[in-house]
Design an enzyme around this catalytic site. Structure first.
Site, short mmCIF file in Angstrom:
data_model
loop_
_atom_site.label_atom_id
_atom_site.label_comp_id
_atom_site.label_asym_id
_atom_site.label_seq_id
_atom_site.Cartn_x
_atom_site.Cartn_y
_atom_site.Cartn_z
N GLU A 71 20.61 63.84 52.06
CA GLU A 71 19.52 63.30 51.24
C GLU A 71 18.15 63.58 51.86
OE1 GLU A 71 20.70 59.04 49.83
OE2 GLU A 71 22.01 59.63 51.46
N HIS A 94 21.57 55.54 47.33
CA HIS A 94 22.37 56.66 47.85
C HIS A 94 23.19 57.30 46.73
CE1 HIS A 94 25.02 59.04 50.38
NE2 HIS A 94 26.06 58.44 49.84
N GLN A 142 33.91 68.56 52.00
CA GLN A 142 33.98 67.45 51.04
C GLN A 142 33.77 67.95 49.61
OE1 GLN A 142 30.92 64.53 51.78
NE2 GLN A 142 31.48 63.24 50.07
N LYS A 200 35.93 63.97 55.57
CA LYS A 200 35.55 62.63 56.01
C LYS A 200 36.37 62.09 57.16
CE LYS A 200 32.43 61.33 53.00
NZ LYS A 200 31.17 60.72 53.43
N GLU A 245 26.30 59.57 58.27
CA GLU A 245 26.06 58.57 57.24
C GLU A 245 25.74 57.26 57.93
OE1 GLU A 245 29.47 58.53 54.59
OE2 GLU A 245 28.55 60.09 53.35
N GLU A 283 25.71 53.55 58.08
CA GLU A 283 26.45 52.48 57.40
C GLU A 283 26.55 51.26 58.31
OE1 GLU A 283 30.04 53.56 55.42
OE2 GLU A 283 29.48 55.67 55.19
N THR A 327 34.83 58.84 62.70
CA THR A 327 33.91 57.76 62.31
C THR A 327 33.57 57.01 63.59
OG1 THR A 327 35.02 57.55 60.17
CG2 THR A 327 33.63 55.70 60.87
N ASP A 371 36.09 52.61 53.05
CA ASP A 371 34.66 52.93 52.98
C ASP A 371 34.19 52.76 51.55
OD1 ASP A 371 32.20 53.63 53.96
OD2 ASP A 371 32.57 55.79 53.88
N ARG A 391 29.96 68.15 54.60
CA ARG A 391 29.65 68.18 53.16
C ARG A 391 30.27 69.36 52.44
NH1 ARG A 391 28.42 63.03 52.49
NH2 ARG A 391 26.64 62.37 53.75
N ASP A 424 29.50 57.38 59.71
CA ASP A 424 30.64 57.99 59.03
C ASP A 424 30.38 59.50 58.89
OD1 ASP A 424 33.08 57.99 57.74
OD2 ASP A 424 32.19 57.66 55.77
#
Ligand code: MN
Length: 436
Positions: free
Chosen positions: A374, A142, A249, A262, A208, A210, A266, A135, A246, A242
């Site tokens: 975000e 971002h 993480q 993570k 996420e 992606e 996925t 990844d 948080r 993904d």
């Protein structure tokens, strides 16, 4: 690459809003019915074309694909390893067989019944046996958003960021196909203001947005793939969600980077859109002049693609999903050719079916943010859904849907979607831990 013939029409009815017209022809793996063996197919309108049936009828006659058995495999890996001449020949023959002017399939009702199946009746599987998953972190917007949130605007980008495509090795065992439910992970995190960590279900579950590519032919251990050969190793693209915890993480990531926050899940979309299909949407990415990349990362040609992306969220209380974000794949600072060249510059080898994902894709606008972290600015600006519910992070029962689409000069194609619903964390007595 061959020019796209926009006059080409299929005898298969294509609904006007379909992602899968005759100019797309994405490859995937499916079971025609429960317990049947998986095989390779192509999406066309609302149908799936079973390529293994076409092979058995002797309909592939070119030098690359004649008598091939790669479409009888339960993954695309064998086909991926063959490389672009085979991919192009297969794609051209499939387009020909589906075209309105070609009678071989069009006028053979028995063959059509055997080879063309309603998409709703088949089970879509992971398109490849993914050996390794990498990844990246290639969206400047971002990386800037996250850096601003966690380190302040002055130090938003780390000193290396504009010089190399930052990435990490992910986990392939937990990559699942669209539609698979996602279990909220439990783990260790340190609540805001606390001195000591706690253990429990993640309270900061995120998505996420992606896009990832599947590697075609592998490369030799010890031998880098130069930038101008990178595209030879790229078969096609899928949408990637993904999923990220948080809080886990943030507590674990120093000094070695992402781990349990993570690697629990996925999701990827089932249909792989080929670079051939995407060719009309090739475009320039952002300028890379300040600083200029080192020569091994200096691109001579465009390797970005104009793909409009969107994220939709549907809570358990909502009757239909609502759009919460949009972005464009072409906004990535580091493109996929640079990602692949950088990945192999130390001699790390590639294998067919490896997945490399872009990293979260965000743009400059307020709604062009590819993660809830975000969008809600780490809880400071919660999102309001049409039901009046608010979200700083995902709630149990939330479904996340991502879509991708390309449109130019009347030519349109799409990626379908990647979707997943978040299930509540397991209760302690449910944690048996024995899987297949
Ligand atoms: Mn990611």
């Amino acid at each position: 690459m061959a020019e796209t013939d926009t006059t080409l029409r299929s005898f298969v009815e294509i609904p006007p809003d379909s992602d899968f017209g005759i100019h797309n022809l994405p490859f995937g793996v499916f079971r025609p019915r429960a317990l049947a063996r998986p095989r390779v197919g192509v999406a066309i309108g609302g149908q799936v074309l079973d390529l293994s049936v076409l092979v058995e009828r002797g309909l592939f006659r070119g030098p690359e694909m004649r008598d091939t058995w790669v479409f009888h495999e339960p993954s695309l890996n064998a086909f991926l390893s063959m490389g672009r001449p085979a991919w192009r020949e297969a794609r051209q023959r499939i387009a020909e067989l589906l075209s309105a002017d070609e009678p071989a399939l069009r006028d053979d009702a028995g063959l059509r019944d055997a080879a063309l199946l309603p998409a709703a009746s088949v089970q879509l599987l992971l398109p490849a046996r993914i050996g390794d998953y990498t990844d990246f972190y290639s969206s400047r917007e971002h990386a800037t958003n996250l850096g601003t949130m966690f380190r302040g605007p002055a130090n938003a980008l780390q000193p290396n960021w504009l010089h190399l495509p930052v990435g990490y090795h992910g986990r392939s065992s937990s990559i699942v196909v669209s539609g698979t439910d996602i279990r909220r992970p439990s783990g260790q995190f340190r609540p805001d203001g606390a001195d000591l960590p706690a253990y429990g279900p993640s309270r900061m579950m995120d998505f996420e947005l992606e896009v990832g590519f599947l590697v075609g032919p592998g490369s030799e251990l010890g031998v880098p793939v130069p930038l101008d050969r990178a595209a030879e190793h790229i078969f096609g693209l899928v949408l990637v969600n993904d999923w990220s915890a948080r809080d886990i993480q943030q507590w674990e990531y120093v000094p070695l980077g992402p781990f349990l926050g993570k690697n629990f899940a996925t999701s990827i979309s089932p249909w792989v859109v080929t670079l051939e299909a995407l060719e009309p949407f090739r475009c320039a990415g952002p300028a890379q002049a300040d600083p200029a990349p080192l020569p091994y990362l200096s691109s001579s040609g465009d390797c970005a693609f104009d793909i409009s992306l969107e994220v939709l969220l549907q809570s358990a209380a909502m009757a239909e999903p609502a759009r919460v974000a949009s972005a464009n794949y072409a906004s990535l600072y580091w493109n996929m050719c640079q990602q692949l060249a950088h990945h192999t510059v130390n001699g790390c080898n590639l294998r067919p079916g490896d997945l490399m994902a872009s990293g979260t894709i965000s743009g400059t606008g307020r709604h062009e943010r590819g993660s809830l972290l975000e969008l809600a600015w780490r809880g400071a600006e919660p999102l309001t859904l049409p039901t009046g519910e608010t979200r700083s992070f995902l709630a149990d029962g939330d479904t996340v849907i991502m879509r991708g689409r390309c449109e130019r000069d009347g030519l349109r194609l799409g990626f379908g979607e990647v979707r997943g619903t978040l299930l509540p964390a397991l209760e302690p007595w449910e944690r048996v831990g024995i899987g297949p």
